[in-house]
Design an enzyme around this catalytic site. Structure first.
Site, PDB file in Angstrom:
ATOM      1  N   CYS A  79     -20.340  22.018 -17.999  1.00  0.00           N
ATOM      2  CA  CYS A  79     -20.616  23.426 -17.326  1.00  0.00           C
ATOM      3  C   CYS A  79     -22.120  23.130 -16.750  1.00  0.00           C
ATOM      4  O   CYS A  79     -23.016  23.104 -17.421  1.00  0.00           O
ATOM      5  CB  CYS A  79     -20.550  24.582 -18.608  1.00  0.00           C
ATOM      6  SG  CYS A  79     -21.108  26.212 -17.848  1.00  0.00           S
ATOM      7  N   CYS A 114     -27.424  28.872 -21.244  1.00  0.00           N
ATOM      8  CA  CYS A 114     -26.181  29.923 -22.068  1.00  0.00           C
ATOM      9  C   CYS A 114     -26.132  29.428 -23.595  1.00  0.00           C
ATOM     10  O   CYS A 114     -26.101  28.335 -23.614  1.00  0.00           O
ATOM     11  CB  CYS A 114     -24.913  29.896 -21.377  1.00  0.00           C
ATOM     12  SG  CYS A 114     -23.638  30.592 -22.288  1.00  0.00           S
ATOM     13  N   CYS A 150     -21.722  27.470 -25.482  1.00  0.00           N
ATOM     14  CA  CYS A 150     -21.119  26.278 -25.911  1.00  0.00           C
ATOM     15  C   CYS A 150     -22.108  25.097 -26.080  1.00  0.00           C
ATOM     16  O   CYS A 150     -22.440  24.354 -25.487  1.00  0.00           O
ATOM     17  CB  CYS A 150     -20.224  25.906 -24.889  1.00  0.00           C
ATOM     18  SG  CYS A 150     -18.909  26.926 -24.261  1.00  0.00           S
ATOM     19  N   CYS A 180     -17.110  30.482 -15.959  1.00  0.00           N
ATOM     20  CA  CYS A 180     -17.141  30.305 -17.409  1.00  0.00           C
ATOM     21  C   CYS A 180     -16.052  29.532 -17.697  1.00  0.00           C
ATOM     22  O   CYS A 180     -14.794  29.834 -17.431  1.00  0.00           O
ATOM     23  CB  CYS A 180     -17.056  31.511 -18.125  1.00  0.00           C
ATOM     24  SG  CYS A 180     -17.215  31.495 -20.014  1.00  0.00           S
ATOM     25  N   GLN A 214      -7.500  37.407 -33.427  1.00  0.00           N
ATOM     26  CA  GLN A 214      -8.487  35.939 -33.348  1.00  0.00           C
ATOM     27  C   GLN A 214      -8.208  35.738 -31.721  1.00  0.00           C
ATOM     28  O   GLN A 214      -7.426  35.868 -30.954  1.00  0.00           O
ATOM     29  CB  GLN A 214      -7.377  35.268 -33.896  1.00  0.00           C
ATOM     30  CG  GLN A 214      -7.476  35.204 -35.525  1.00  0.00           C
ATOM     31  CD  GLN A 214      -8.938  34.438 -36.073  1.00  0.00           C
ATOM     32  OE1 GLN A 214      -9.880  33.943 -35.172  1.00  0.00           O
ATOM     33  NE2 GLN A 214      -8.972  34.482 -37.262  1.00  0.00           N
ATOM     34  N   TYR A 247      -8.701  42.150 -46.344  1.00  0.00           N
ATOM     35  CA  TYR A 247      -9.309  41.824 -44.949  1.00  0.00           C
ATOM     36  C   TYR A 247      -8.413  41.844 -44.015  1.00  0.00           C
ATOM     37  O   TYR A 247      -8.385  40.808 -43.158  1.00  0.00           O
ATOM     38  CB  TYR A 247     -10.574  41.089 -44.758  1.00  0.00           C
ATOM     39  CG  TYR A 247     -11.541  41.112 -45.783  1.00  0.00           C
ATOM     40  CD1 TYR A 247     -12.837  41.967 -46.154  1.00  0.00           C
ATOM     41  CD2 TYR A 247     -11.181  40.301 -47.313  1.00  0.00           C
ATOM     42  CE1 TYR A 247     -13.571  41.717 -46.979  1.00  0.00           C
ATOM     43  CE2 TYR A 247     -12.271  40.335 -48.436  1.00  0.00           C
ATOM     44  CZ  TYR A 247     -13.398  41.020 -48.336  1.00  0.00           C
ATOM     45  OH  TYR A 247     -14.324  41.249 -49.231  1.00  0.00           O
ATOM     46  N   GLU A 295      -7.997  46.990 -45.450  1.00  0.00           N
ATOM     47  CA  GLU A 295      -9.009  46.670 -44.547  1.00  0.00           C
ATOM     48  C   GLU A 295     -10.122  47.800 -44.291  1.00  0.00           C
ATOM     49  O   GLU A 295      -9.719  48.868 -44.568  1.00  0.00           O
ATOM     50  CB  GLU A 295      -8.315  46.544 -43.143  1.00  0.00           C
ATOM     51  CG  GLU A 295      -9.073  46.429 -41.891  1.00  0.00           C
ATOM     52  CD  GLU A 295     -10.288  45.448 -41.726  1.00  0.00           C
ATOM     53  OE1 GLU A 295     -11.296  45.825 -41.307  1.00  0.00           O
ATOM     54  OE2 GLU A 295      -9.837  44.233 -42.028  1.00  0.00           O
ATOM     55  N   ASP A 302      -9.274  36.937 -45.893  1.00  0.00           N
ATOM     56  CA  ASP A 302      -9.822  36.299 -44.731  1.00  0.00           C
ATOM     57  C   ASP A 302     -10.879  37.341 -44.519  1.00  0.00           C
ATOM     58  O   ASP A 302     -11.045  38.118 -43.427  1.00  0.00           O
ATOM     59  CB  ASP A 302      -8.792  36.494 -43.625  1.00  0.00           C
ATOM     60  CG  ASP A 302      -9.212  35.735 -42.052  1.00  0.00           C
ATOM     61  OD1 ASP A 302     -10.435  35.545 -42.497  1.00  0.00           O
ATOM     62  OD2 ASP A 302      -8.578  35.840 -41.286  1.00  0.00           O
ATOM     63  N   CYS A 330     -14.328  31.807 -42.090  1.00  0.00           N
ATOM     64  CA  CYS A 330     -15.035  31.456 -40.682  1.00  0.00           C
ATOM     65  C   CYS A 330     -16.462  30.737 -41.021  1.00  0.00           C
ATOM     66  O   CYS A 330     -17.037  30.562 -40.176  1.00  0.00           O
ATOM     67  CB  CYS A 330     -15.128  32.624 -39.907  1.00  0.00           C
ATOM     68  SG  CYS A 330     -15.842  34.006 -40.404  1.00  0.00           S
TER      69      CYS A 330
END
Length: 477
Positions: A77, A83, A86, A177, A300, A329, A350, A399, A426
């Site tokens: 890229c 940016c 990534c 992108c 997601q 969650y 939630e 989660d 995560c």
């Protein structure tokens, strides 16, 4: 604040990169000083300019590469390095998976004191580009200027792209992108060109003025497209002018929406959504289940890999059909509805009320009748009275967000003593912290990292813990 670095000690030569940090920076050493270096990869030998120094560590950037790491590749890229999206594009995908697995291993073993000897290999993503189903762009009348810029005029200062890291008021104009499939790039570029050509002003992030503020594009595995244009202070007729253009040029759009946001922040959760064309939602699909995704819905962002992630969570839960499952969650109830037909009942909790409404709708449109959903702060909802009313769970699936679970929630899980807990995370560091607290009654049974975000340092991890068996020791007296 970091200490001022003397000029004669600002540049270091022949620094070998020996590791990679959580945020994706290369790690090196100089005497007793630990160095965190942007864009450096383990195996590199580099010259470094120090930017900030504290007592035991310093941060810096690569000024030249003396020796390339075997993991180093050419970024694809042209925006790489400016940016902030990534950050691992300069590393082979095999290496990315290697270091993500290593990060999860280190976090669990060092922070959570978890035995990781049986940790399973990370599941890589089939798609390493164009995998995101949602991107948010920002309009700005003061774009970030790069070394390639030659002649700058007021007209060329307009930008539609991403925030430059560390600069809230500077936007990098994005030409192409590699994160989202077509027609994302064409949509963004066409909207920018039309706005410039027709004198529709771009937002000033410091003065809080201008017509165009944000652009949100959502695509789905079903081929549906949602476009949300966020205006700030449009002149009369400009909303209709731009929205008509988008509707006519991109007739395949399923949901064309707009918002007028004059707040100081970009969040849209408290804003009214106006439907310009089509419906106010799109559908995602997973294993025959349809999920309604609205402009404020959480889903997601890697649809294909989310399916793999949820299959692993379901496999780890090992449901037989007669279990009561708590899905903590739950978001829009994606996991809850995904496992519902394998359980007796699923109870989802939630924090966000609108997400719970989405969860209920998703059960309804799929004919799922064995789910219940509740909104509220997890630590306030998940009480002893709640458990007494709904029953003690056989399996807990959790989660949580990156911050992990509140200590009160961890304590409630310990009190409930569900035989099995499946923890989707995560952030392996906060997951490790929670697992250490849960180790009072639980032991880790399975661990499997999942790469949801290629070209970045982020990684998901699924862990299963089981209640410890009580070992009775008999003595002869």
């Amino acid at each position: 604040m970091g200490r001022r670095i003397p000029q004669d000690k600002k540049f270091l030569q022949n620094i070998e990169i020996i590791d990679i940090a959580e945020e994706g920076k290369g790690v090196g050493r100089h005497d007793e000083l630990v160095l965190f270096i942007e864009k450096a990869i383990p195996g590199d030998v580099v010259e470094v300019e120090l930017r900030r120094k504290k007592k035991n560590f310093a941060e810096g950037r690569v000024t030249s590469i003396v020796k390339d790491s075997p993991y180093r590749i050419e970024p694809f890229c042209p925006h790489f390095g400016v940016c902030g999206g990534c950050k691992w594009q300069h590393m082979s995908y095999e290496a990315q998976l290697k270091f993500k697995q290593q990060y999860v291993d280190n976090a669990l073993s060092r922070i959570g004191k978890v035995d990781t000897s049986s940790m399973e290999d990370i599941l890589g993503s089939e798609q390493t580009t164009y995998y995101r189903n949602k991107l948010e762009f920002t309009f700005s009348n003061k774009r970030w200027l790069t070394s390639q810029d030659e002649v700058v005029t007021p007209e060329t200062l307009n930008a539609l792209g991403f925030h430059v890291p560390g600069r809230f008021d500077k936007i990098l104009d994005i030409k192409h992108c590699y994160l989202q499939q077509d027609p994302s790039n064409d949509l963004r570029n066409s909207i920018k060109e039309f706005a410039v050509a027709n004198g529709i002003s771009f937002y000033d992030l410091r003065q809080h003025e201008g017509a165009l503020r944000n652009l949100i594009i959502r695509t789905s595995s079903t081929g549906e497209i949602m476009v949300i244009v966020v205006f700030a202070y449009p002149e009369e007729g400009q909303i209709e002018q731009l929205m008509d253009f988008v509707a006519q040029k991109f007739p395949a759009i399923t949901s064309l929406l707009y918002i007028v946001n004059q707040k100081r922040n970009d969040t849209i959760f408290d804003q009214e959504i106006y439907v310009y064309k089509g419906r106010d939602y799109i559908f995602e699909e997973m294993e025959g289940l349809k999920f309604k995704v609205g402009p404020k819905s959480f889903y997601q962002t890697n649809s294909k890999q989310a399916y793999e992630l949820y299959k692993i969570a379901r496999e780890f839960a090992d449901l037989k059909g007669d279990e009561l499952v708590y899905d903590l969650y739950t978001g829009a109830g994606t996991i809850a509805n995904f496992v519902a037909k394998y359980a007796k009942e699923v109870v989802g909790v939630e924090y966000v009320p609108s997400a719970i409404e989405d969860a209920k709708i998703n059960s309804e449109i799929n004919g799922i009748t064995n789910t219940k959903f509740y909104a509220g702060d997890m630590k306030d909802v998940l009480t002893a009275e709640f458990v007494a009313e709904h029953g003690k769970p056989d399996v807990v699936i959790t989660d949580p967000p990156r911050a992990g679970m509140h200590a009160d929630v961890v304590n409630r899980i310990l009190e409930m003593e569900a035989p099995k807990v499946v923890y989707v995370s995560c952030n392996a560091a906060t997951q490790a912290r929670d697992l250490e607290m849960l180790s009072a009654k639980y032991e880790v049974a399975r661990i499997k990292p999942v790469d949801m975000f290629p070209q970045t340092q982020h990684v998901e991890n699924v862990g299963t813990i089981k209640i410890k068996k009580v070992r009775w020791i008999f003595r002869n007296y």
